[in-house]
Design a protein around this motif. Structure first.
Motif, PDB file in Angstrom:
ATOM      1  N   THR A 120       1.958  31.171  23.633  1.00 40.15           N
ATOM      2  CA  THR A 120       3.086  32.088  23.488  1.00 40.15           C
ATOM      3  C   THR A 120       2.893  32.962  22.242  1.00 40.15           C
ATOM      4  OG1 THR A 120       4.125  30.213  22.427  1.00 40.15           O
ATOM      5  CG2 THR A 120       4.838  30.728  24.663  1.00 40.15           C
ATOM      6  N   PHE A 121       1.669  33.502  22.087  1.00 38.51           N
ATOM      7  CA  PHE A 121       1.337  34.278  20.878  1.00 38.51           C
ATOM      8  C   PHE A 121       2.294  35.463  20.715  1.00 38.51           C
ATOM      9  CE2 PHE A 121      -1.614  37.576  18.927  1.00 38.51           C
ATOM     10  CZ  PHE A 121      -1.413  37.111  17.633  1.00 38.51           C
ATOM     11  N   ASN A 122       3.027  35.470  19.620  1.00 42.70           N
ATOM     12  CA  ASN A 122       3.917  36.579  19.279  1.00 42.70           C
ATOM     13  C   ASN A 122       4.950  36.921  20.361  1.00 42.70           C
ATOM     14  OD1 ASN A 122       3.933  37.940  16.703  1.00 42.70           O
ATOM     15  ND2 ASN A 122       1.719  38.051  16.953  1.00 42.70           N
TER      16      ASN A 122
ATOM     17  N   SER B 100       8.876  36.610  13.233  1.00 38.39           N
ATOM     18  CA  SER B 100       7.901  35.591  13.639  1.00 38.39           C
ATOM     19  C   SER B 100       8.337  34.910  14.931  1.00 38.39           C
ATOM     20  CB  SER B 100       7.706  34.560  12.528  1.00 38.39           C
ATOM     21  OG  SER B 100       8.891  33.836  12.318  1.00 38.39           O
ATOM     22  N   THR B 101       7.450  34.069  15.465  1.00 44.54           N
ATOM     23  CA  THR B 101       7.731  33.295  16.682  1.00 44.54           C
ATOM     24  C   THR B 101       7.649  31.813  16.350  1.00 44.54           C
ATOM     25  OG1 THR B 101       6.783  35.010  18.076  1.00 44.54           O
ATOM     26  CG2 THR B 101       6.903  32.832  19.039  1.00 44.54           C
ATOM     27  N   TYR B 102       8.547  31.047  16.901  1.00 45.70           N
ATOM     28  CA  TYR B 102       8.560  29.598  16.636  1.00 45.70           C
ATOM     29  C   TYR B 102       8.682  28.784  17.897  1.00 45.70           C
ATOM     30  CZ  TYR B 102       7.559  28.866  11.958  1.00 45.70           C
ATOM     31  OH  TYR B 102       6.837  28.758  10.817  1.00 45.70           O
ATOM     32  N   GLY B 103       8.680  27.447  17.735  1.00 40.52           N
ATOM     33  CA  GLY B 103       8.832  26.533  18.867  1.00 40.52           C
ATOM     34  C   GLY B 103       7.803  26.870  19.934  1.00 40.52           C
TER      35      GLY B 103
ATOM     36  N   ASP C  12      -1.724  34.124  12.437  1.00 37.44           N
ATOM     37  CA  ASP C  12      -1.812  33.130  11.372  1.00 37.44           C
ATOM     38  C   ASP C  12      -2.998  32.190  11.551  1.00 37.44           C
ATOM     39  OD1 ASP C  12      -0.900  32.210   9.007  1.00 37.44           O
ATOM     40  OD2 ASP C  12       0.747  31.023   9.788  1.00 37.44           O
TER      41      ASP C  12
ATOM     42  N   THR D 234      12.599  35.100  10.127  1.00 35.62           N
ATOM     43  CA  THR D 234      11.589  34.201   9.579  1.00 35.62           C
ATOM     44  C   THR D 234      12.033  32.753   9.632  1.00 35.62           C
ATOM     45  OG1 THR D 234      10.232  33.773   7.612  1.00 35.62           O
ATOM     46  CG2 THR D 234      12.503  34.401   7.205  1.00 35.62           C
ATOM     47  N   GLN D 235      11.056  31.848   9.741  1.00 25.56           N
ATOM     48  CA  GLN D 235      11.373  30.424   9.651  1.00 25.56           C
ATOM     49  C   GLN D 235      10.939  29.885   8.296  1.00 25.56           C
ATOM     50  OE1 GLN D 235      12.889  29.099  12.364  1.00 25.56           O
ATOM     51  NE2 GLN D 235      13.280  27.210  11.266  1.00 25.56           N
ATOM     52  N   THR D 236       9.760  30.262   7.866  1.00 24.27           N
ATOM     53  CA  THR D 236       9.254  29.685   6.613  1.00 24.27           C
ATOM     54  C   THR D 236       8.968  30.746   5.542  1.00 24.27           C
ATOM     55  OG1 THR D 236       7.043  29.649   7.571  1.00 24.27           O
ATOM     56  CG2 THR D 236       8.292  27.621   7.694  1.00 24.27           C
TER      57      THR D 236
ATOM     58  N   THR E 101       7.416  33.849   5.517  1.00 27.68           N
ATOM     59  CA  THR E 101       6.323  34.837   5.479  1.00 27.68           C
ATOM     60  C   THR E 101       6.837  36.229   5.876  1.00 27.68           C
ATOM     61  OG1 THR E 101       5.049  33.028   6.411  1.00 27.68           O
ATOM     62  CG2 THR E 101       3.881  35.086   6.060  1.00 27.68           C
ATOM     63  N   ALA E 102       7.605  36.290   6.955  1.00 25.87           N
ATOM     64  CA  ALA E 102       8.110  37.590   7.414  1.00 25.87           C
ATOM     65  C   ALA E 102       9.010  38.214   6.343  1.00 25.87           C
ATOM     66  CB  ALA E 102       8.883  37.428   8.719  1.00 25.87           C
TER      67      ALA E 102
ATOM     68  N   ASP F 129       0.670  33.030  15.965  1.00 28.35           N
ATOM     69  CA  ASP F 129      -0.578  32.282  15.805  1.00 28.35           C
ATOM     70  C   ASP F 129      -1.224  32.224  17.188  1.00 28.35           C
ATOM     71  OD1 ASP F 129      -2.426  30.172  15.762  1.00 28.35           O
ATOM     72  OD2 ASP F 129      -1.380  29.214  14.092  1.00 28.35           O
TER      73      ASP F 129
ATOM     74  N   GLY G 207       7.423  29.891  21.708  1.00 29.66           N
ATOM     75  CA  GLY G 207       7.731  31.289  21.977  1.00 29.66           C
ATOM     76  C   GLY G 207       9.170  31.664  21.675  1.00 29.66           C
TER      77      GLY G 207
END
Ligand SMILES: Cc1cc2nc3c(=O)[nH]c(=O)nc-3n(C[C@H](O)[C@H](O)[C@H](O)COP(=O)(O)O)c2cc1C
Length: 590
Positions: free
Chosen positions: A104-106, A59-62, A132, A12-14, A16-17, A99, A64
């Motif tokens: 790069t969804f998921n 989750s995915t960030y940046g 999201d 997770t980054q923020t 939620t996960a 999102d 992808g």
């Protein structure tokens, strides 16, 4: 399958996960399933081959990429040295958080699945994808319900006991202390010597400057942080994570809720809670904990509402919460819009029937999360400072109730005189200028309307220095900027124009969307200057986009495609499709 032992992992980054993973762990435990919860950052992936049943919530960030706490795990599974049967004893499933606004969804969840399959692991339940852009919590809860149904239906060993969901309250014990012997508190103004988590540092706010003119109804700020002697290394294009402090008005509302008379009292929780800050930075005062460690301002989730049920003394309210937490969207939306828009308001809404004390509150309230900003400076220009640019966010509920963005309103209020130290850290990004060798004779196009200009301010500072270097042969540099009206929100206009006059920028194209009847955006300016764009693309130049993901970035990409297609035909389209893979089309969008 309920008799198997499950390991649940979150990336997770923020947060939620992490919340979803905790909820799943609790639900499985209520069924009597043996399971353990792991932060991917703390888990040694060498143990994966001996895991039997695993569930990854990630989750995915940046663009992808995996979230920070999952990077080591992600790199480890992608190590080419593993044999094809490396994970052949492992059964797994994944729930991805992403999102769909992003191309790069998921990606991260998809790549984890792909890699696990290649390494011989067996998918025991279908992968879930949360979006999201819509209602990610409801995506997760339906996936979880299906997973539990599946586990129940594939139950072979009938002797497994399932414990009945119990409504007994499990109070979180705490203790008051006379003093704070360890001085562990997370935020201590003026004191940078205390031990924080490795990457977080206290940085002093140097200045906060309004960038909009008086004619504008909105406000945008340029805020400068002092990072001298903090050991924070950054590049233009990186992000800074900032931990905001709750407003004193909100903190006082919690005192009232919990009937706190002495907020300066030092306390310690006697057991671990899901609030990771409290676990790390205890003991501390009640005020410090509420101000710094608790998320009071995010919207409540259905998971949070369910966790209140055991503490509610009024049966009708318990039924009401149960009705909100089923997956009917309308009722939950009505609660958020008309009854409680934030976590604090949720506690207040139920307060008369909510039997919680200080310990329970900290057990229930989620941890504060950092907010990320694109850095708007270059270490070549200001090695001891980090600058950011943001719009002060304001929004309204359907009832026209006004809310201010927590972090932006927190940072905006300070100047050099205030001696304010804020916990910050750097998140490195791939959004950066090409290196010395790559950039030779290459053109660069930057599209950054509004505060999307932020990273390009750092790029321009860096290009100014690079252009002065011996034998530097950088191609054409073009900036597309956009705002509403030149008399209101043409932020940092002097800097942009100066860069054009001094030859750092070869082209500066600005669109003003609200100066005329029809809307003119950066996309229109791109079409007007398609030859410059096409020259950049066909000569292996670089194209950068920063700003709004939903409309602007999508519109810019579509326009770029149509320019490539019109100017280069089929070949142009192929070139367009190769840009991402070759890292010549880079996005920093939100
Ligand atoms: C800066 C930023 C970049 C993101 N990049 C992606 C992405 O590339 N693909 C995607 O599917 N979601 C992306 N997301 C969406 C997040 O994955 C999504 O909001 C998720 O719920 C966050 O979960 P977490 O709180 O557990 O980290 C991005 C979000 C932000 C703020």
């Amino acid at each position: 399958m309920l008799d198997k032992k499950f390991s649940i992992f979150f990336g997770t980054q923020t947060g939620t996960a992490e919340e979803f993973a905790e909820d799943l762990t609790n639900s499985l435990k209520e069924l009597g399933v043996k399971c353990s919860l792991h932060d991917l950052e703390d888990y040694d992936p060498k143990h994966l081959p001996s895991e039997e049943y695993t569930i990854f919530i990630i989750s995915t960030y940046g663009e992808g990429e995996p979230p920070d706490n999952a990077i080591d795990f992600y790199n480890y599974i992608h190590d080419d040295d593993h044999p094809k049967t490396y994970l052949s004893s492992m059964n797994y499933t994944v729930f991805g958080l992403g999102d769909s606004t992003y191309e790069t969804f998921n990606y991260c969840a998809r790549n984890v699945k792909k890699k696990f399959d290649e390494l011989g692991a067996r998918l025991f339940f279908k992968i879930g994808y949360g979006d999201d852009d819509d209602d990610i919590e409801s995506d997760f809860l339906s996936w979880k319900t299906n997973l539990i149904e599946f586990l129940k239906s594939s139950q072979t060993n009938t002797s497994t006991k399932t414990t009945k969901k119990t409504t007994t309250i499990k109070h979180i014990e705490y203790e008051f202390l006379e003093t704070n012997p360890e001085k562990k508190a997370f935020r201590q103004d003026n004191n940078t010597s205390i031990q924080l988590e490795h990457k977080i540092k206290f940085s002093k706010i140097i200045s906060s400057q309004e960038l909009h003119t008086k004619k504008s109804k909105r406000s945008a700020k340029l805020v400068k942080f002092d990072i001298s002697n903090l050991g924070l290394n950054y590049n233009a294009g990186d992000h800074i994570g900032i931990y905001p402090e709750n407003s004193i008005e909100n903190v006082k509302r919690v005192y009232k809720l919990l009937k706190i008379e002495n907020p300066d009292q030092v306390f310690i929780l006697k057991e671990k809670t899901k609030n990771s800050f409290l676990t790390k930075y205890q003991p501390c005062t009640i005020k410090e904990a509420i101000s710094n460690y608790c998320d009071l301002t995010s919207p409540p989730t259905r998971i949070l509402l369910s966790s209140l049920i055991p503490y509610i003394t009024n049966q009708d309210l318990t039924k009401y919460i149960s009705s909100l937490t089923n997956l009917e969207k309308n009722e939950f939306q009505d609660f958020l819009q008309n009854k409680a828009h934030t976590i604090l308001e949720t506690f207040e809404f139920f307060s008369e029937s909510l039997n919680i004390d200080l310990g329970d509150f900290f057990g229930l309230c989620p941890s504060q999360t950092p907010r990320f900003y694109s850095i708007a400076s270059s270490p070549l220009e200001t090695p001891n400072e980090i600058h950011i640019v943001f719009i002060n966010s304001v929004w309204y509920t359907n009832q026209k109730k006004k809310y201010l963005g927590l972090c932006t309103s927190f940072i905006s209020q300070f100047s050099n005189k205030d001696d304010k130290y804020v916990p910050v850290f750097i998140r490195h990004s791939e959004f950066r200028l090409p290196n010395k060798n790559q950039i030779q004779n290459k053109s660069i196009i930057m599209v950054g309307p509004g505060t999307g200009f932020a990273p390009f301010r750092g790029f321009i500072q860096e290009l100014a220095i690079r252009k002065k270097e011996k034998n530097s042969q950088i191609g054409n540099i073009t900036l597309f900027f956009g705002c509403r009206n030149r008399e209101e929100d043409f932020i940092l206009q002097d800097e942009m124009q100066n860069a054009k006059e001094t030859g750092i920028l070869d082209n500066l194209f600005v669109s003003f969307s609200r100066e005329q009847k029809e809307k003119i955006y950066v996309q229109n300016k791109m079409l007007e200057n398609k030859q410059i764009i096409w020259n950049c693309i066909r000569n292996n130049g670089y194209f950068y986009i920063c700003g709004d993901a939903k409309k602007m970035a999508k519109g810019v990409i579509n326009t770029l495609f149509s320019i490539c297609s019109e100017m280069g035909g089929e070949k142009g389209e192929q070139l367009f499709y190769s840009l991402k893979n070759n890292k010549r089309l880079l996005e920093d969008v939100w």
